[in-house]
Scaffold this motif. Structure first.
Motif, short mmCIF file in Angstrom:
data_model
loop_
_atom_site.label_atom_id
_atom_site.label_comp_id
_atom_site.label_asym_id
_atom_site.label_seq_id
_atom_site.Cartn_x
_atom_site.Cartn_y
_atom_site.Cartn_z
N LEU A 79 42.46 62.91 32.85
CA LEU A 79 42.32 61.51 33.22
C LEU A 79 42.28 61.38 34.74
CD1 LEU A 79 42.25 58.53 32.41
CD2 LEU A 79 44.75 58.55 32.49
N ASN A 80 41.23 60.72 35.22
CA ASN A 80 41.01 60.60 36.66
C ASN A 80 41.15 59.18 37.18
OD1 ASN A 80 38.58 59.98 38.74
ND2 ASN A 80 39.62 61.88 39.27
N GLY A 81 40.78 58.21 36.37
CA GLY A 81 40.81 56.83 36.81
C GLY A 81 40.26 55.91 35.74
N PHE A 82 40.01 54.67 36.14
CA PHE A 82 39.55 53.65 35.21
C PHE A 82 38.45 52.84 35.85
CE2 PHE A 82 43.90 54.66 34.22
CZ PHE A 82 43.88 54.82 32.84
N ILE A 83 37.57 52.29 35.00
CA ILE A 83 36.51 51.39 35.45
C ILE A 83 36.66 50.08 34.71
CG2 ILE A 83 34.02 50.97 35.58
CD1 ILE A 83 33.60 54.01 35.58
N GLU A 84 36.65 49.00 35.46
CA GLU A 84 36.67 47.66 34.87
C GLU A 84 35.32 47.02 35.16
OE1 GLU A 84 37.52 44.37 32.79
OE2 GLU A 84 38.61 46.26 32.77
N VAL A 85 34.64 46.59 34.11
CA VAL A 85 33.31 46.02 34.20
C VAL A 85 33.40 44.51 34.00
CG1 VAL A 85 30.97 46.03 33.22
CG2 VAL A 85 32.34 48.14 33.24
N LYS A 86 32.75 43.79 34.86
CA LYS A 86 32.67 42.34 34.76
C LYS A 86 31.20 41.93 34.55
CE LYS A 86 36.94 41.59 35.13
NZ LYS A 86 37.60 41.24 33.87
N ALA A 87 30.99 40.72 34.08
CA ALA A 87 29.64 40.22 33.86
C ALA A 87 28.90 40.16 35.19
CB ALA A 87 29.68 38.83 33.23
N PRO A 88 27.59 40.44 35.17
CA PRO A 88 26.80 40.35 36.40
C PRO A 88 26.98 38.99 37.07
CG PRO A 88 25.50 41.32 34.65
CD PRO A 88 26.77 40.84 34.02
N GLY A 89 27.15 39.06 38.39
CA GLY A 89 27.34 37.85 39.18
C GLY A 89 28.80 37.51 39.43
N LYS A 90 29.71 38.14 38.69
CA LYS A 90 31.14 37.86 38.89
C LYS A 90 31.69 38.55 40.12
CE LYS A 90 34.00 36.33 35.30
NZ LYS A 90 34.76 36.53 34.12
N GLY A 91 31.00 39.59 40.58
CA GLY A 91 31.45 40.30 41.76
C GLY A 91 32.42 41.42 41.43
N ALA A 92 32.84 42.12 42.47
CA ALA A 92 33.73 43.28 42.32
C ALA A 92 34.97 43.12 43.19
CB ALA A 92 32.98 44.56 42.66
N ASP A 93 35.34 41.88 43.48
CA ASP A 93 36.55 41.62 44.26
C ASP A 93 37.53 40.82 43.42
OD1 ASP A 93 38.55 41.11 46.06
OD2 ASP A 93 37.22 40.35 47.63
N PRO A 94 38.43 41.52 42.72
CA PRO A 94 39.35 40.83 41.83
C PRO A 94 40.36 39.92 42.54
CG PRO A 94 39.96 43.14 42.02
CD PRO A 94 38.64 42.96 42.73
N ARG A 95 40.48 40.04 43.84
CA ARG A 95 41.40 39.18 44.59
C ARG A 95 40.95 37.72 44.57
NH1 ARG A 95 40.95 42.69 49.95
NH2 ARG A 95 38.81 42.16 49.39
N LYS A 96 39.67 37.49 44.31
CA LYS A 96 39.14 36.12 44.36
C LYS A 96 39.48 35.32 43.10
CE LYS A 96 34.55 36.68 42.39
NZ LYS A 96 33.14 36.51 42.57
N TRP A 97 39.92 35.99 42.04
CA TRP A 97 40.25 35.27 40.81
C TRP A 97 41.65 34.70 40.93
CZ3 TRP A 97 38.08 40.38 39.22
CH2 TRP A 97 36.69 40.32 39.17
N LYS A 98 41.75 33.40 40.86
CA LYS A 98 43.02 32.70 41.09
C LYS A 98 43.72 32.27 39.81
CE LYS A 98 42.35 33.07 45.47
NZ LYS A 98 42.88 34.25 46.11
N ALA A 99 43.01 32.30 38.67
CA ALA A 99 43.62 31.87 37.40
C ALA A 99 42.82 32.47 36.25
CB ALA A 99 43.63 30.35 37.31
N GLY A 100 43.40 32.40 35.07
CA GLY A 100 42.69 32.80 33.86
C GLY A 100 42.80 34.29 33.55
N HIS A 101 41.99 34.71 32.59
CA HIS A 101 42.04 36.08 32.09
C HIS A 101 41.81 37.12 33.18
CE1 HIS A 101 41.30 39.64 29.66
NE2 HIS A 101 40.15 39.76 30.27
N ASP A 102 40.80 36.92 34.01
CA ASP A 102 40.49 37.91 35.04
C ASP A 102 41.64 38.10 36.01
OD1 ASP A 102 37.95 38.51 34.01
OD2 ASP A 102 37.02 36.89 35.12
#
Length: 182
Positions: A79-102
């Protein structure tokens, strides 16, 4: 063909596969799974790993964290790491999600020591909740660029860094406790 040429060929093939899958309907995030697997298969030799050394295992449950990243990544069977995939257009910066599932998911996943976020257009590498380097945006869009999608220069180093990560053993009891608590 140069390494940059081979990487752009792989990214172009990823773009074509993603565009085709996205045009079939279904949940956009789910449509990226196979193209991402194929992208990593093509990039493995470009990261100084033998063909077949990288395996992506879908929906790996982390029961103690009560979450499932989209992929667990194994390099040479470990095991080396993990990949989290989001829908196109959601971006790759999880810090911007302020509420909800993400946001809830990020609050759990940020404890992981080697995590790649992507929406197919952008890729970011996270270690223990901290961004490593910068978020890398592909040149074009997987929605419409197809095989014309290109990788900017920072893309290959980001993927190589992700795949070459090695766990750092704790240096003492306090650090072991901190790492174990994650």
């Amino acid at each position: 063909m140069t390494q940059a040429g081979r990487i752009n060929k792989a990214v172009g093939e990823f773009g074509a596969a993603a565009k085709a899958k996205l045009n079939e309907g279904g949940q956009p995030e789910d449509q990226l799974r196979n193209p991402i697997e194929q992208l990593f298969k093509a990039l493995t030799p470009e990261c100084d790993l033998p063909a077949g050394a990288v395996t992506l295992v879908g929906e790996k449950s982390l029961s103690e964290m009560r979450t499932r990243p989209d992929f667990a990544v194994q390099v040479r069977g470990a095991l080396n790491g993990f990949i989290e995939v989001k829908a196109p257009g959601k971006g790759a910066d999880p810090r911007k999600w302020k509420a909800g599932h993400d946001k809830e998911q990020w609050d759990k996943l940020k404890a992981l020591p080697n995590l790649l976020y992507t929406d197919g257009n952008a890729f970011s590498l996270w270690r223990d909740g901290a961004l490593v380097g910068k978020i890398v945006h592909l040149d074009g869009s997987i929605d419409d660029s197809g095989n014309k999608l290109k990788a900017p220069a920072p893309f290959h180093p980001l993927i190589a860094d992700f795949l070459s990560w090695k766990p750092i053993p704790p240096k003492g009891a306090n650090e072991l406790a901190r790492v174990s608590a994650r």
